[in-house]
Design a protein around this motif. Structure first.
Motif: not given
Length: 450
Positions: A2-7, A56-62, A79-84
């Motif tokens: 599972r891959i998420h693209f920011i931009a 930021e809801s696009n970013i999940s632990p999965g 990005l901040l959520k992904a770092k967190e």
């Protein structure tokens, strides 16, 4: 995966997203604005975000990985959520390497000619139905996407840009690929917003040479004195293979490779040098010189690289991506040399950060001298977007030091001027990495033909 693209809307980013989707990955993405052709191509594969903007809801632990584009800033909420969450965050060149680290990697670098060399290699490989992956900076005839990644292909051909990988990774992209076979087409100062001095810019190519894997190969243009000096002093443990312009002949507007007299669609010394670089790469991949010539004779060029928009009895209209001083000079000289009996109207748009820098503008001196009429256009909105001080016509004309130069900052006035010229026995060359304020190139060419 599972891959998420920011931009996700960027040129390379959306192509990588499509490539991973085709590979069977679950791909999602976000962006604050997505223009064509990215928008339509993402929609075609059901990858277009439903809503524009960052969430930021696009970013999940999965998520297995997040790929960050240059368009996203350091304070991006996703990005901040992904770092967190401690997720693995890649720039797209990092991820290209991650997906190709077990393949033979061919990386084409240089200040000019990268896309054309890469396109030529891809065309020849495709002609012989070789199995390969790739990343290239232009849409090519016969290829659905600008990126292909598979598990099976033994080799990947990568266009290696020297610009930064992402907002949080300030390394040039081509440093990250760890080439087995590296190509450098030439060195001409660019990207002054990142590399403020020429020495700093040259250093990036020195580093690139040292990223080539031990016992690898470096194919380089020996016609470039700066590059040759760099290669000569390099102690990298690689085989150094020089190239220059191949033997050729020009007859009736067609260039022929000698001694076989292979007719080509492309022309100009810079493209012939690009061809020789591609030929050497293909030789390392097991394609003979004779087979290369047979395939390259059917190569019509990459998009926006001396792309023919109109051809009539006495007039050709070309558009080209040329924008840096070395590219502008080489492209003008190519068209002028190919059609010795015709006049040339050369029109370029100053559009990039470098070209809109007052100090760098001086690098354009003499670049348009071979044109019979030289035209420079700047869209005034570009200065606002890049937050730079506008140039006056005097500053532009002084920098180019060309008495034949005309300056425009209004697209409609430029178009009217071009339509008022007599193009009998005259070619038009339109050069820009932008779009001349939204001018429809195809429509303009048709109107000129009338």
């Amino acid at each position: 995966m599972r891959i998420h693209f920011i931009a996700i809307g960027g040129s390379a980013m959306h192509n990588l997203a499509i490539a991973l989707h085709k590979k069977g990955f679950v791909v999602s993405g976000s962006d604050d604005v997505i223009a064509e052709p990215s928008k339509g191509r993402l929609a075609q594969y059901n990858l277009l975000p439903i809503h524009m903007g960052w969430d930021e809801s696009n970013i999940s632990p999965g998520l297995d990985a997040v790929i960050l584009g240059m368009h996203a800033f350091e304070d991006n909420p996703e990005l901040l959520k992904a770092k967190e969450l401690g997720l693995r965050i890649y720039s797209y060149p990092e991820y290209i390497y991650e997906q190709s680290k077990d393949k033979l990697r061919v990386v084409i670098g240089g200040s000019h000619g990268k896309t054309t060399i890469t396109s030529m290699i891809l065309h020849v490989m495709n002609y012989y139905k070789r199995d390969f992956d790739y990343l290239v900076g232009a849409q090519l005839e016969g290829f659905d996407t600008m990126v292909k990644l598979t598990a099976e292909a033994p080799v990947i051909i990568i266009e290696g840009d020297e610009y930064l990988a992402s907002t949080i990774d300030r390394r040039p992209k081509f440093h990250l690929y760890k080439a087995n076979i590296g190509v450098i087409s030439g060195i001409a100062w660019d990207h002054v917003n990142v590399f403020p001095t020429f020495d700093n810019y040259i250093l990036q190519f020195d580093i690139f040479i040292n990223t080539i894997q031990p016992d690898g190969k470096l194919i380089y243009c020996q016609s470039d004195p700066v590059l040759t000096a760099l290669v000569d002093k390099s102690t990298a443990p690689v085989e150094k293979i020089p190239y220059s312009i191949p033997p050729h002949d020009l007859r009736d507007g067609i260039t022929y490779l000698l001694p076989e007299e292979t007719p080509l669609h492309i022309f100009g010394d810079h493209n012939l040098m690009n061809l020789n670089a591609a030929k050497l790469v293909c030789a390392t991949l097991g394609i003979s010189g004779k087979d290369f010539n047979r395939a390259i004779s059917t190569f019509k060029g990459a998009s926006k690289r001396l792309e023919l928009m109109l051809s009539e009895a006495q007039t050709n209209v070309y558009k080209d991506f040329a924008h840096s001083p070395s590219k502008v000079k080489a492209t003008i000289e190519a068209v002028k040399s190919q059609f010795k009996g015709r006049k040339l109207v050369a029109c370029m748009e100053l559009h990039t950060f470098s070209s809109l820098n007052k100090n760098f503008l001086l690098q354009y001196q003499g670049t348009m001298d071979k044109a019979d009429e030289a035209i420079v256009y700047i869209n005034e909105n570009t200065f606002k977007q890049k937050k730079t001080t506008p140039f006056s016509s005097f500053e532009v004309e002084s920098a180019f030091k060309n008495s034949k130069l005309h300056f425009f900052n209004d697209a409609l006035e430029l178009k009217a001027y071009l339509l008022g010229l007599d193009f009998k026995n005259t070619n038009l060359l339109l050069m820009s990495s932008g779009n001349f304020g939204g001018v429809d190139f195809v429509k303009l060419a048709r109107e000129l033909s009338k």
